[in-house]
Design a protein around this motif. Structure first.
Motif, PDB file in Angstrom:
ATOM      1  N   ILE A   1       0.838  -1.202   0.000  1.00  9.37           N
ATOM      2  CA  ILE A   1       0.000   0.000   0.000  1.00  9.37           C
ATOM      3  C   ILE A   1       0.873   1.252   0.000  1.00  9.37           C
ATOM      4  O   ILE A   1       0.605   2.222  -0.721  1.00  9.37           O
ATOM      5  N   ARG A   2       1.933   1.234   0.808  1.00 15.30           N
ATOM      6  CA  ARG A   2       2.794   2.419   0.872  1.00 15.30           C
ATOM      7  C   ARG A   2       3.439   2.674  -0.488  1.00 15.30           C
ATOM      8  O   ARG A   2       3.590   3.829  -0.912  1.00 15.30           O
ATOM      9  N   GLU A   3       3.817   1.603  -1.173  1.00 16.76           N
ATOM     10  CA  GLU A   3       4.416   1.769  -2.504  1.00 16.76           C
ATOM     11  C   GLU A   3       3.401   2.375  -3.476  1.00 16.76           C
ATOM     12  O   GLU A   3       3.736   3.247  -4.291  1.00 16.76           O
TER      13      GLU A   3
ATOM     14  N   SER B   1       0.384   7.646  -6.183  1.00 15.75           N
ATOM     15  CA  SER B   1      -0.819   8.484  -6.250  1.00 15.75           C
ATOM     16  C   SER B   1      -1.378   8.714  -4.860  1.00 15.75           C
ATOM     17  O   SER B   1      -1.267   7.858  -3.972  1.00 15.75           O
ATOM     18  N   ASP B   2      -1.966   9.892  -4.687  1.00 20.76           N
ATOM     19  CA  ASP B   2      -2.657  10.178  -3.428  1.00 20.76           C
ATOM     20  C   ASP B   2      -4.167  10.328  -3.651  1.00 20.76           C
ATOM     21  O   ASP B   2      -4.894  10.809  -2.782  1.00 20.76           O
TER      22      ASP B   2
ATOM     23  N   ILE C   1      -5.901   4.789  -5.798  1.00 17.96           N
ATOM     24  CA  ILE C   1      -5.289   3.899  -4.803  1.00 17.96           C
ATOM     25  C   ILE C   1      -6.098   2.611  -4.679  1.00 17.96           C
ATOM     26  O   ILE C   1      -5.544   1.505  -4.655  1.00 17.96           O
ATOM     27  N   ARG C   2      -7.415   2.769  -4.598  1.00 21.94           N
ATOM     28  CA  ARG C   2      -8.279   1.587  -4.451  1.00 21.94           C
ATOM     29  C   ARG C   2      -8.171   0.667  -5.671  1.00 21.94           C
ATOM     30  O   ARG C   2      -8.150  -0.561  -5.526  1.00 21.94           O
TER      31      ARG C   2
ATOM     32  N   SER D   1      -8.122   6.420   4.732  1.00 17.47           N
ATOM     33  CA  SER D   1      -8.900   7.275   5.635  1.00 17.47           C
ATOM     34  C   SER D   1      -8.161   7.645   6.925  1.00 17.47           C
ATOM     35  O   SER D   1      -8.433   8.690   7.527  1.00 17.47           O
ATOM     36  N   ASP D   2      -7.218   6.773   7.360  1.00 19.72           N
ATOM     37  CA  ASP D   2      -6.581   7.025   8.660  1.00 19.72           C
ATOM     38  C   ASP D   2      -5.139   6.495   8.621  1.00 19.72           C
ATOM     39  O   ASP D   2      -4.878   5.331   8.938  1.00 19.72           O
ATOM     40  N   HIS D   3      -4.212   7.349   8.227  1.00 20.52           N
ATOM     41  CA  HIS D   3      -2.813   6.931   8.082  1.00 20.52           C
ATOM     42  C   HIS D   3      -2.216   6.486   9.412  1.00 20.52           C
ATOM     43  O   HIS D   3      -1.385   5.564   9.470  1.00 20.52           O
ATOM     44  N   SER D   4      -2.609   7.151  10.486  1.00 21.57           N
ATOM     45  CA  SER D   4      -2.049   6.805  11.804  1.00 21.57           C
ATOM     46  C   SER D   4      -2.465   5.399  12.210  1.00 21.57           C
ATOM     47  O   SER D   4      -1.689   4.657  12.822  1.00 21.57           O
TER      48      SER D   4
END
Length: 322
Positions: free
Chosen positions: A276-278, A283-284, A289-290, A308-311
């Motif tokens: 996912i990080r790659e 793209s943001d 992304i999906r 929705s929640d990177h943390s």
């Protein structure tokens, strides 16, 4: 006396009898009788029947007068009275109705039994039948009167004139009838495919082929109870089919979404997060992304958190690392 083209087509005997209807029998004696004969002969001459100058025609007039005076009323009165009592059912077969009419009246009027007069009486009966058909048609609602006359094989021009419709309207109704007849033929063919089957199977087969209830009852000869029973069974079958389809769709959706967070082993979780990080480096945009995550078969449960929640994604990574 009428001298129209229609009148001129009438046979002499009938015109003579129609003229007698205008006479007062009480006054027909001696000179008055002869005067009446001469008057009628003159009117028939004027209409083109050449009675007074042709012996046979004059004798026919005199004999008819004598017969009327003998009976005490004109033949045409009895004929008109008999015609007036006829119903559509009586004249369903004009030839049979004519035979009965001649037999009944012939007991009094022997001349009516002559073979040359039968076609004339048939025409009267046929005209009576047509009048009765038209009267019935005029009492029917909507286009039913037009349909009724078409089914009775009444001439198109008569239907148009008597019902006061346009040629286009008649054509429209004829087209509808042809379409309905074609549908009936289709239903007959469909029934051939289930010949020997139960009524329930026949009805279901017809329903499956989009046949209306009315036609099923009419052509398959089944009652409403069978129709209702089959409809109920088909509704239950449809509900079960829908339930199975919904279950299959839900299962497919679940399979496409992948396992829940709790079901993902730590090592796989780390691989998914790394992927996912790659992807997010390229793209943001959430939609992109999906799409890329779906192409990489990354479970939806992780993707939802990532966009929705990177943390929370960081927390999952730490938990997986132990």
């Amino acid at each position: 006396m009428t001298t129209s083209d229609e009148t001129k087509k009438k046979p002499l005997w009938m015109l003579i009898e129609e003229n007698f209807l205008e006479l007062n029998l009480q006054d027909l004696s001696g000179k008055d009788k002869e005067a009446a004969i001469q008057k009628i002969a003159g009117e028939l001459d004027a209409a083109g029947y050449n009675v007074s100058r042709r012996g046979g025609n004059m004798l026919q007039l005199r004999w008819a007068m004598d017969e009327m005076l003998k009976v005490g009323r004109p033949l045409m009165k009895d004929l008109n009275d008999a015609i007036a009592t006829l119903s559509l059912e009586d004249v369903a077969d004009p030839y049979f109705a004519t035979s009965k009419l001649i037999d009944d009246l012939g007991k009094t009027w022997k001349e009516l039994k002559k073979s040359e007069r039968r076609p004339d009486v048939i025409r009267i009966v046929e005209k009576t039948r047509l009048d009765l058909l038209i009267n019935k048609a005029k009492d029917l609602p909507d286009d039913e009167g037009i349909r009724f006359l078409i089914e009775e094989k009444v001439a198109s021009e008569v239907i148009i004139n008597e019902l006061g419709i346009t040629e286009e309207k008649l054509g429209q109704v004829n087209a509808e009838i042809e379409k309905e007849n074609a549908e009936r033929e289709r239903v007959e063919t469909l029934l051939e495919a289930v010949d020997g089957k139960s009524n329930e199977e026949k009805v279901k087969h017809l329903f499956d082929n989009n046949v209306s209830e009315n036609l099923i009852i009419e052509i398959a000869k089944v009652d409403q109870g069978v129709i209702d029973s089959v409809k109920q069974a088909m509704e239950e079958e449809l509900k079960e089919k829908q339930r199975l389809e919904e279950e299959a769709a839900a299962q497919k959706k679940a399979e496409a979404a992948g396992p829940s967070l709790e079901e993902i082993p730590p090592d796989q979780m780390l691989d998914y997060i790394e992927s996912i990080r790659e992807i997010m480096e390229f793209s943001d945009v959430e939609k992109e992304i999906r799409v890329m995550c779906d192409q990489s078969s990354i479970p939806k449960s992780i993707v939802d958190i990532a966009v929705s929640d990177h943390s929370r994604l960081d927390e999952l990574e730490k938990e997986a690392e132990g």
